[in-house]
Design a protein around this motif. Sequence first.
Motif, short mmCIF file in Angstrom:
data_model
loop_
_atom_site.label_atom_id
_atom_site.label_comp_id
_atom_site.label_asym_id
_atom_site.label_seq_id
_atom_site.Cartn_x
_atom_site.Cartn_y
_atom_site.Cartn_z
N THR A 168 84.84 51.15 59.85
CA THR A 168 84.05 52.00 58.97
C THR A 168 82.90 52.61 59.76
O THR A 168 82.43 52.03 60.74
CB THR A 168 83.53 51.22 57.75
OG1 THR A 168 82.88 52.13 56.86
CG2 THR A 168 82.57 50.13 58.13
N ALA A 169 82.46 53.78 59.32
CA ALA A 169 81.27 54.45 59.87
C ALA A 169 80.35 54.72 58.70
O ALA A 169 80.80 55.05 57.60
CB ALA A 169 81.66 55.75 60.57
N ILE A 170 79.04 54.55 58.93
CA ILE A 170 78.07 54.62 57.84
C ILE A 170 76.94 55.56 58.20
O ILE A 170 76.40 55.50 59.31
CB ILE A 170 77.51 53.21 57.55
CG1 ILE A 170 78.65 52.25 57.19
CG2 ILE A 170 76.46 53.25 56.44
CD1 ILE A 170 78.28 50.79 57.21
N ASP A 171 76.57 56.44 57.26
CA ASP A 171 75.41 57.32 57.39
C ASP A 171 74.42 56.95 56.30
O ASP A 171 74.79 56.87 55.12
CB ASP A 171 75.82 58.79 57.23
CG ASP A 171 76.73 59.27 58.35
OD1 ASP A 171 76.54 58.83 59.50
OD2 ASP A 171 77.62 60.09 58.07
N LEU A 172 73.16 56.74 56.67
CA LEU A 172 72.11 56.37 55.73
C LEU A 172 70.99 57.40 55.77
O LEU A 172 70.63 57.88 56.84
CB LEU A 172 71.51 55.01 56.09
CG LEU A 172 72.44 53.81 56.08
CD1 LEU A 172 71.81 52.65 56.82
CD2 LEU A 172 72.75 53.42 54.66
N GLN A 173 70.43 57.70 54.60
CA GLN A 173 69.24 58.53 54.50
C GLN A 173 68.16 57.66 53.88
O GLN A 173 68.38 57.04 52.84
CB GLN A 173 69.49 59.74 53.61
CG GLN A 173 70.49 60.70 54.19
CD GLN A 173 70.67 61.91 53.28
OE1 GLN A 173 69.87 62.16 52.38
NE2 GLN A 173 71.71 62.67 53.54
N VAL A 174 66.99 57.59 54.53
CA VAL A 174 65.93 56.71 54.06
C VAL A 174 64.57 57.38 54.12
O VAL A 174 64.38 58.38 54.81
CB VAL A 174 65.86 55.40 54.89
CG1 VAL A 174 67.15 54.61 54.78
CG2 VAL A 174 65.54 55.68 56.34
N VAL A 175 63.63 56.80 53.39
CA VAL A 175 62.22 57.16 53.45
C VAL A 175 61.50 55.89 53.90
O VAL A 175 61.75 54.81 53.35
CB VAL A 175 61.69 57.62 52.08
CG1 VAL A 175 60.19 57.86 52.13
CG2 VAL A 175 62.43 58.87 51.62
N VAL A 176 60.66 56.01 54.92
CA VAL A 176 59.95 54.84 55.44
C VAL A 176 58.50 54.84 54.97
O VAL A 176 57.95 55.88 54.58
CB VAL A 176 60.00 54.78 56.98
CG1 VAL A 176 61.44 54.65 57.47
CG2 VAL A 176 59.32 55.98 57.61
N GLU A 177 57.89 53.68 55.00
CA GLU A 177 56.47 53.52 54.68
C GLU A 177 55.64 54.06 55.84
O GLU A 177 56.02 53.91 57.02
CB GLU A 177 56.12 52.05 54.46
CG GLU A 177 56.80 51.42 53.26
CD GLU A 177 56.20 51.86 51.95
OE1 GLU A 177 55.09 52.43 51.94
OE2 GLU A 177 56.85 51.65 50.91
N TYR A 178 54.50 54.68 55.52
CA TYR A 178 53.60 55.17 56.55
C TYR A 178 53.09 53.98 57.38
O TYR A 178 52.77 52.93 56.85
CB TYR A 178 52.41 55.91 55.91
CG TYR A 178 51.40 56.35 56.95
CD1 TYR A 178 51.63 57.49 57.70
CD2 TYR A 178 50.25 55.61 57.18
CE1 TYR A 178 50.71 57.90 58.66
CE2 TYR A 178 49.33 56.01 58.13
CZ TYR A 178 49.56 57.15 58.88
OH TYR A 178 48.67 57.55 59.83
N GLY A 179 53.01 54.18 58.68
CA GLY A 179 52.45 53.17 59.57
C GLY A 179 53.47 52.29 60.27
O GLY A 179 53.12 51.59 61.22
N VAL A 180 54.71 52.31 59.84
CA VAL A 180 55.72 51.48 60.50
C VAL A 180 56.32 52.24 61.68
O VAL A 180 56.28 53.47 61.73
CB VAL A 180 56.86 51.06 59.54
CG1 VAL A 180 56.32 50.26 58.37
CG2 VAL A 180 57.67 52.25 59.06
#
Length: 164
Positions: A101-113
């Motif tokens: 399997t191949a996986i594509d993720l879209q995310v939003v990260v917390e500021y400062g990480v």
Amino acid sequence: MTEPNSPTLQKPDPEQPSTEPGTMLQAARPGPREPPETRGRTTIADGVVEKIAGIAAWEVPGIHAPGGGFTRTLGAMRDRGPGGHASAGRGVKVEVGEKQTAIDLQVVVEYGVSVREVAAEVREDVIAAVERMTGLEVVEVNVAVNGVRLPDEDTPETSDDRVH
């Protein structure tokens, strides 16, 4: 007259099929049996892999929300509707084959990480979870960081319903 019991009478060989009336022929003994995991086929739906990957990704510290932009907004509206609930597979796209399997993720990260560190941890956790739970080989996990959540920013996932 009856025949005397004689020690010279031979007992029937259990390996030889019997042809006497009232008996059944025994089937030949089967050879070594195939292991159970090879006696059938298991298919895993894309949605299953999406949910596993989504849950693993969203549990990583520093990830604020799945998806990005339009996907996140539509998902938040759907979640608020009647019977709506957060989808573990939101922001996840997969291609599932028989063994990989191949996986594509879209995310939003917390500021400062550290975006690189968070993406690396997401990749590691997703691969471990999907491979452990499905047995599929994960050939790649692409992480697209589509946003940064600022500490004082209200988003559809965190804001209260307010009358304006």
